[in-house]
Design a protein around this motif. Structure first.
Motif, mmCIF file in Angstrom:
data_model
loop_
_atom_site.group_PDB
_atom_site.id
_atom_site.type_symbol
_atom_site.label_atom_id
_atom_site.label_comp_id
_atom_site.label_asym_id
_atom_site.label_seq_id
_atom_site.Cartn_x
_atom_site.Cartn_y
_atom_site.Cartn_z
ATOM 1 N N LEU A 138 -17.050 -53.116 -58.129
ATOM 2 C CA LEU A 138 -17.263 -52.995 -59.026
ATOM 3 C C LEU A 138 -17.905 -53.918 -59.293
ATOM 4 C CD1 LEU A 138 -17.266 -51.419 -62.047
ATOM 5 C CD2 LEU A 138 -15.305 -52.733 -62.693
ATOM 6 N N GLY A 189 -11.588 -54.757 -56.025
ATOM 7 C CA GLY A 189 -12.772 -55.152 -57.073
ATOM 8 C C GLY A 189 -14.180 -55.417 -56.964
ATOM 9 N N VAL A 190 -13.979 -55.887 -55.419
ATOM 10 C CA VAL A 190 -15.438 -56.028 -55.259
ATOM 11 C C VAL A 190 -16.232 -55.558 -55.148
ATOM 12 C CG1 VAL A 190 -15.520 -55.579 -52.597
ATOM 13 C CG2 VAL A 190 -16.406 -57.472 -53.135
ATOM 14 N N GLY A 221 -9.628 -61.332 -60.418
ATOM 15 C CA GLY A 221 -7.812 -59.618 -61.437
ATOM 16 C C GLY A 221 -9.366 -58.754 -61.846
ATOM 17 N N ASN A 222 -10.502 -58.357 -61.661
ATOM 18 C CA ASN A 222 -11.229 -56.666 -62.090
ATOM 19 C C ASN A 222 -10.745 -56.620 -63.364
ATOM 20 O OD1 ASN A 222 -13.672 -57.764 -61.616
ATOM 21 N ND2 ASN A 222 -13.671 -56.550 -60.403
ATOM 22 N N LEU A 254 -11.356 -44.787 -66.314
ATOM 23 C CA LEU A 254 -10.151 -45.792 -66.580
ATOM 24 C C LEU A 254 -9.898 -46.377 -67.793
ATOM 25 C CD1 LEU A 254 -7.762 -46.900 -64.540
ATOM 26 C CD2 LEU A 254 -10.044 -48.263 -64.508
ATOM 27 N N TRP A 300 0.391 -62.442 -54.415
ATOM 28 C CA TRP A 300 -1.382 -63.129 -53.255
ATOM 29 C C TRP A 300 -1.795 -63.789 -54.679
ATOM 30 C CZ3 TRP A 300 -5.779 -60.320 -50.884
ATOM 31 C CH2 TRP A 300 -6.185 -59.677 -51.453
ATOM 32 N N GLU A 355 -11.045 -55.814 -67.637
ATOM 33 C CA GLU A 355 -11.641 -54.500 -68.079
ATOM 34 C C GLU A 355 -10.516 -53.468 -68.822
ATOM 35 O OE1 GLU A 355 -11.759 -52.895 -63.901
ATOM 36 O OE2 GLU A 355 -13.226 -51.509 -64.807
ATOM 37 N N PHE A 376 -2.726 -46.602 -62.281
ATOM 38 C CA PHE A 376 -3.703 -46.031 -61.771
ATOM 39 C C PHE A 376 -3.904 -46.764 -60.777
ATOM 40 C CE2 PHE A 376 -3.441 -45.940 -66.705
ATOM 41 C CZ PHE A 376 -3.744 -44.872 -66.862
ATOM 42 N N GLY A 377 -5.045 -45.852 -59.383
ATOM 43 C CA GLY A 377 -5.386 -46.905 -58.384
ATOM 44 C C GLY A 377 -5.208 -46.070 -56.529
ATOM 45 N N GLU A 422 -4.287 -64.066 -56.519
ATOM 46 C CA GLU A 422 -5.334 -63.104 -57.103
ATOM 47 C C GLU A 422 -6.046 -63.721 -57.268
ATOM 48 O OE1 GLU A 422 -4.197 -60.132 -57.632
ATOM 49 O OE2 GLU A 422 -6.080 -59.772 -56.988
ATOM 50 N N ARG A 455 -5.486 -51.172 -56.442
ATOM 51 C CA ARG A 455 -4.759 -50.976 -55.134
ATOM 52 C C ARG A 455 -3.129 -50.990 -54.587
ATOM 53 N NH1 ARG A 455 -5.739 -53.699 -51.765
ATOM 54 N NH2 ARG A 455 -6.088 -55.737 -52.551
ATOM 55 N N VAL A 459 -2.787 -51.638 -63.349
ATOM 56 C CA VAL A 459 -3.874 -50.914 -62.604
ATOM 57 C C VAL A 459 -3.822 -51.217 -61.453
ATOM 58 C CG1 VAL A 459 -6.435 -50.275 -62.728
ATOM 59 C CG2 VAL A 459 -4.750 -50.412 -64.593
ATOM 60 N N GLY A 475 -3.270 -41.580 -61.222
ATOM 61 C CA GLY A 475 -5.086 -41.307 -59.993
ATOM 62 C C GLY A 475 -5.637 -42.303 -60.056
ATOM 63 N N PHE A 476 -6.861 -42.236 -58.529
ATOM 64 C CA PHE A 476 -7.393 -42.866 -58.965
ATOM 65 C C PHE A 476 -8.438 -43.113 -59.531
ATOM 66 C CE2 PHE A 476 -11.741 -45.019 -56.904
ATOM 67 C CZ PHE A 476 -11.403 -46.645 -56.414
ATOM 68 N N LEU A 477 -9.073 -43.576 -61.319
ATOM 69 C CA LEU A 477 -10.044 -42.641 -62.100
ATOM 70 C C LEU A 477 -11.472 -43.854 -61.758
ATOM 71 C CD1 LEU A 477 -7.678 -41.993 -64.918
ATOM 72 C CD2 LEU A 477 -8.027 -40.763 -63.167
HETATM 73 N N1 UDP Z 1 -9.750 -49.475 -59.874
HETATM 74 C C1 UDP Z 1 -10.266 -47.924 -61.104
HETATM 75 N N2 UDP Z 1 -9.962 -46.697 -61.273
HETATM 76 C C2 UDP Z 1 -8.859 -46.897 -61.028
HETATM 77 C C3 UDP Z 1 -7.913 -48.532 -60.354
HETATM 78 C C4 UDP Z 1 -8.450 -49.348 -60.313
HETATM 79 O O1 UDP Z 1 -11.667 -48.043 -60.222
HETATM 80 O O2 UDP Z 1 -8.043 -45.410 -60.911
HETATM 81 C C5 UDP Z 1 -10.772 -50.123 -59.794
HETATM 82 C C6 UDP Z 1 -10.786 -51.413 -60.883
HETATM 83 O O3 UDP Z 1 -11.305 -50.596 -61.614
HETATM 84 C C7 UDP Z 1 -11.267 -52.764 -60.461
HETATM 85 C C8 UDP Z 1 -10.766 -52.677 -58.977
HETATM 86 O O4 UDP Z 1 -10.287 -50.949 -58.664
HETATM 87 O O5 UDP Z 1 -12.592 -52.647 -60.001
HETATM 88 C C9 UDP Z 1 -8.746 -53.314 -58.391
HETATM 89 O O6 UDP Z 1 -9.913 -54.308 -58.278
HETATM 90 P P1 UDP Z 1 -8.734 -56.194 -59.119
HETATM 91 O O7 UDP Z 1 -9.834 -56.700 -58.854
HETATM 92 O O8 UDP Z 1 -7.910 -56.410 -59.386
HETATM 93 O O9 UDP Z 1 -8.129 -56.158 -57.769
HETATM 94 P P2 UDP Z 1 -8.933 -55.874 -55.860
HETATM 95 O O10 UDP Z 1 -8.487 -54.574 -55.409
HETATM 96 O O11 UDP Z 1 -10.213 -56.366 -55.173
HETATM 97 O O12 UDP Z 1 -7.247 -57.210 -55.124
#
Ligand code: UDP
Length: 347
Positions: free
Chosen positions: A18, A15-16, A263-264, A242, A258, A268, A210-211, A260, A186, A184, A235-237
């Motif tokens: 974004l 998320g960092v 939670g970006n 997305l 963990w 979203e 997604f991820g 969190e 990682r 959605v 997939g990772f979009l």
């Molecule tokens: N994300 C993305 N495409 C995807 C799946 C996830 O760009 O297909 C991005 C989503 O937009 C978000 C980030 O992955 O910004 C996950 O951030 P989050 O704060 O939820 O968790 P972190 O990975 O930082 O623990």
């Protein structure tokens, strides 16, 4: 100063990536000048990036609490901060997005103030210690996403809470979803994907995933354990795609193991009008408005997820979008961040 665990756009930073992209975009829109310093291979069509070569850092979540701080040979983190040292006089403030010991340690050695945007809760003792000493010696310089995240550090009172913001014009409100659920993030153990898969199997509704497959063996283990679960890995979009897919889902399941930090993906989803079903953990407890924009579930309870899914019709998708507009617009985030910088500059 971007995260040193992956290039921008790779998804490795989570998320960092974004957060940094959105904040930089908003600061430029407000007339500030900036440069992003990031590992080589970082991509952005609209932001000025100084690419720095070197070896990536190991993500903190892959280390144990008592682990010593590790810096590889030709460290990209060290190289980035060497560059920052050389150009610091050109800037009023340096914003650090690395969850790492070195930039915190370097704070007193820089003439330009450093604002540390801490993106995760407490994970490693040595990093906790340095965060706490910077928080005391340099008031207001430790920024966090949420109070719940701050509470994992002993210096919670000294942390500046920023939440997060999105460019809401990119996220389209989708009033009529399909039956599918979404997950959605990682794909890594701390994200608890297996619980969402188990819930989808029990209730018999497709779960779109997604991820980035950050931990491939973890993903394969889930596939082996739930061979008949109705899952679809998309997939990772990129964000634009997305949000299009996400908007069509009935809900997003957020199932972290963990605490969190934020939670970006939760905000979203709200921006697209998608309700949240989330474990009552960390920043998610500050995002989900119980019964209005989603449901908070007993952590690690698959049955709790299943029960919440049954109540999804009670949620008004318009209320979800409304929450994103009120709390998580880029303008609101920009205001909070400028106030933070002003406080630091007054030190
Ligand atoms: N994300 C993305 N495409 C995807 C799946 C996830 O760009 O297909 C991005 C989503 O937009 C978000 C980030 O992955 O910004 C996950 O951030 P989050 O704060 O939820 O968790 P972190 O990975 O930082 O623990």
């Amino acid at each position: 100063m971007s995260t040193p665990i992956g290039s921008l756009g790779s998804g490795l930073g989570g998320g960092v990536e974004l957060t940094l992209y959105n904040l930089a975009t908003e600061m430029l829109r407000r007339g500030h000048q900036l440069e992003i310093v990031a590992p080589q291979g970082s991509i952005s069509s609209s932001l000025p990036i100084k690419q720095i070569p070197g070896e990536l850092q190991i993500p903190a979540q892959n280390q144990t609490r008592t682990e010593p701080i590790l810096i590889p040979k030709n460290s990209v983190l060290a190289n980035m901060w060497d560059y920052a040292r050389q150009v610091q006089a050109d800037y009023d403030v340096i914003v650090n997005f690395a969850y790492d010991w070195l930039p915190l340690y370097l704070t007193p050695f820089f003439n330009t103030p450093i604002a540390h945007f801490i993106s995760m809760g407490s994970l490693i003792d040595a990093i906790d210690e340095i965060i706490e000493s910077v928080a005391i010696e340099f008031p207001n310089t430790i920024g966090v996403y949420t109070q719940s995240q701050a509470a994992t550090f002993s210096c919670a009172e000294q942390c500046y809470c920023l939440l997060n913001g999105l460019d809401l014009s990119i996220y389209q409100f989708c009033p009529k979803p399909t039956q599918s659920l979404a997950w959605v993030g990682r794909i890594a153990p701390e994200k608890g994907l297996e619980d969402a898969v188990a819930a989808a199997e029990i209730i018999g509704i497709t779960l779109k995933i997604f991820g980035l497959k950050q931990d491939v063996s973890y993903w394969e283990k889930i596939c082996q354990e739930y061979p008949n679960a109705p899952i679809e890995y998309v997939g990772f979009l990129p964000t634009v795609e997305l949000q299009k897919e996400l908007g069509q889902c009935r809900a997003v399941l957020v199932t972290p193991r963990w605490i969190e930090a934020f939670g970006n993906v939760a905000i979203e989803a709200l921006a697209c009008g998608v309700p949240l079903i989330a474990y009552r953990r960390g920043g998610l407890t500050e995002i989900v408005q119980e019964g209005k924009t989603g449901f908070l579930v007993e952590p690690d309870s698959v049955q709790g997820l299943v029960e919440a899914i049954k109540h999804l019709d009670e949620i008004d998708r318009q209320a979800c979008r409304q929450q994103a507009e009120t709390l998580y617009s880029l303008e609101a985030m920009g205001d909070r961040t400028e106030e933070w910088f002003q406080k630091i500059l007054k030190n």
